[in-house]
Scaffold this motif. Sequence first.
Motif, PDB file in Angstrom:
ATOM      1  N   GLY A 282       0.819  -1.203   0.000  1.00 55.17           N
ATOM      2  CA  GLY A 282       0.000   0.000   0.000  1.00 55.17           C
ATOM      3  C   GLY A 282       0.853   1.252   0.000  1.00 55.17           C
ATOM      4  O   GLY A 282       2.063   1.213   0.231  1.00 55.17           O
ATOM      5  N   GLU A 302      -2.741   5.502   1.719  1.00 54.22           N
ATOM      6  CA  GLU A 302      -3.811   4.590   1.330  1.00 54.22           C
ATOM      7  C   GLU A 302      -5.046   4.814   2.197  1.00 54.22           C
ATOM      8  O   GLU A 302      -6.126   4.288   1.909  1.00 54.22           O
ATOM      9  CB  GLU A 302      -3.335   3.144   1.493  1.00 54.22           C
ATOM     10  N   ALA A 304      -5.504   3.533   5.076  1.00 51.18           N
ATOM     11  CA  ALA A 304      -5.892   2.180   5.489  1.00 51.18           C
ATOM     12  C   ALA A 304      -4.738   1.498   6.199  1.00 51.18           C
ATOM     13  O   ALA A 304      -3.567   1.800   5.961  1.00 51.18           O
ATOM     14  CB  ALA A 304      -6.308   1.344   4.275  1.00 51.18           C
ATOM     15  N   THR A 306      -3.096  -1.952   5.964  1.00 46.88           N
ATOM     16  CA  THR A 306      -3.069  -3.107   5.075  1.00 46.88           C
ATOM     17  C   THR A 306      -2.465  -4.283   5.839  1.00 46.88           C
ATOM     18  O   THR A 306      -1.651  -4.091   6.747  1.00 46.88           O
ATOM     19  CB  THR A 306      -2.254  -2.820   3.803  1.00 46.88           C
ATOM     20  N   ARG A 319      -5.002  -7.241   2.488  1.00 46.93           N
ATOM     21  CA  ARG A 319      -6.328  -6.939   3.026  1.00 46.93           C
ATOM     22  C   ARG A 319      -6.308  -5.485   3.495  1.00 46.93           C
ATOM     23  O   ARG A 319      -5.301  -5.018   4.025  1.00 46.93           O
ATOM     24  CB  ARG A 319      -6.678  -7.881   4.178  1.00 46.93           C
ATOM     25  N   TYR A 320      -7.412  -4.785   3.332  1.00 46.09           N
ATOM     26  CA  TYR A 320      -7.476  -3.351   3.620  1.00 46.09           C
ATOM     27  C   TYR A 320      -8.498  -3.072   4.718  1.00 46.09           C
ATOM     28  O   TYR A 320      -9.623  -3.589   4.684  1.00 46.09           O
ATOM     29  CB  TYR A 320      -7.878  -2.573   2.365  1.00 46.09           C
ATOM     30  N   TYR A 321      -8.086  -2.225   5.689  1.00 50.30           N
ATOM     31  CA  TYR A 321      -8.964  -1.798   6.776  1.00 50.30           C
ATOM     32  C   TYR A 321      -8.919  -0.274   6.824  1.00 50.30           C
ATOM     33  O   TYR A 321      -7.951   0.315   7.319  1.00 50.30           O
ATOM     34  CB  TYR A 321      -8.515  -2.420   8.091  1.00 50.30           C
ATOM     35  N   PRO A 322      -9.951   0.389   6.292  1.00 53.13           N
ATOM     36  CA  PRO A 322      -9.908   1.850   6.145  1.00 53.13           C
ATOM     37  C   PRO A 322      -9.768   2.590   7.475  1.00 53.13           C
ATOM     38  O   PRO A 322     -10.418   2.237   8.470  1.00 53.13           O
ATOM     39  CB  PRO A 322     -11.253   2.180   5.484  1.00 53.13           C
TER      40      PRO A 322
END
Length: 335
Positions: A282, A302, A304, A306, A319-322
């Motif tokens: 990211g 990003e 996020a 990641t 995997r993305y977590y905002p």
Amino acid sequence: MAELVFVGCYTGDAGNGTGITTFSRSPSGELGEVGALPLESPSWLVQHPSLPVLYAANELSAGGVTALAIAPSGTLSVLGTAETGGADPCHLAVTPDGRFLVCANYSGGSLAVFSLSPSGALLSRTALVRHSGSGPVSDRQEAAHVHMVVPSPDGSIVSAVDLGTDEIRSYTLTSSGGLEPLAVSALPPGTGPRQLVRRPGTDLAYVVGELAGTLVTVREPSPGAFEVVSTTASTCSPPSGPNLAAHVELTGSRLYVSNRGPDCVTEFALDDAAAVTDQPCGANPRHFALVDGTCYVAAQSEDAITAFTLTASGEAELRYYPTGSPTFVLPVSLH
């Protein structure tokens, strides 16, 4: 036992975060947001070694540090704040005995020490030392810029990594929280040292060169004094454009470095003194944390966190977590 991840960020003019965001972490490593505490630019977080207390560096022109209590539920509450004595504090560490908090003021070019109460509350600033000097990279090394402060394993010495002067300056930490000059160690000009981590059981340590995009191996022949052993690129394949190397983590015989520009986390096999793989992670990766085989990255641009599984191939799915403008990832287990 609750598994939580606290995320620091930039707020206001510096970013679009809101403060410290709390995530729960499942047994499979997935994150779920459970709460947030508004706070000004808590860009670096550290946990007290024996208490449910966090400390946040408020990276502002009027630098501050905030102490926070962690409730059994994981909720955070402010215990107190203090001025750091310098602009843009960017790193914190607690001595192993839990008596002192040390702070790096980046723009202030200084390091500060705070005494802590038995409950972990901030008591008073016991020392403030300002550096002077410069380096060859005119736009980044026009003055001293302390980027990290590292207590020795026994807590008797504090080593300040100065990006602006290409030095590691070490101090004896007195029983009353004072700092007495001990040693000055020079690094290659233009390195722009950002972080330092010791390898347990050896006299070796590793320094991330932010400005040069390097990983510098150093030896510590006497406490607080460092000698350069070797220098290597901080990625497997040095990029054609800029690379601002950032965070370093060491686990066993493996070392990991985040690289901003190529936007990857690079794994090194220390015993072979070689980079193993670059893992895309990211945009603008700053701090990251390793937990049970998963790497959680604060991908600032990003917006996020990641996450990816550590693999030999370096081709794990992201995997993305905002979350807004993240700068720091702190896993915590609540018993």
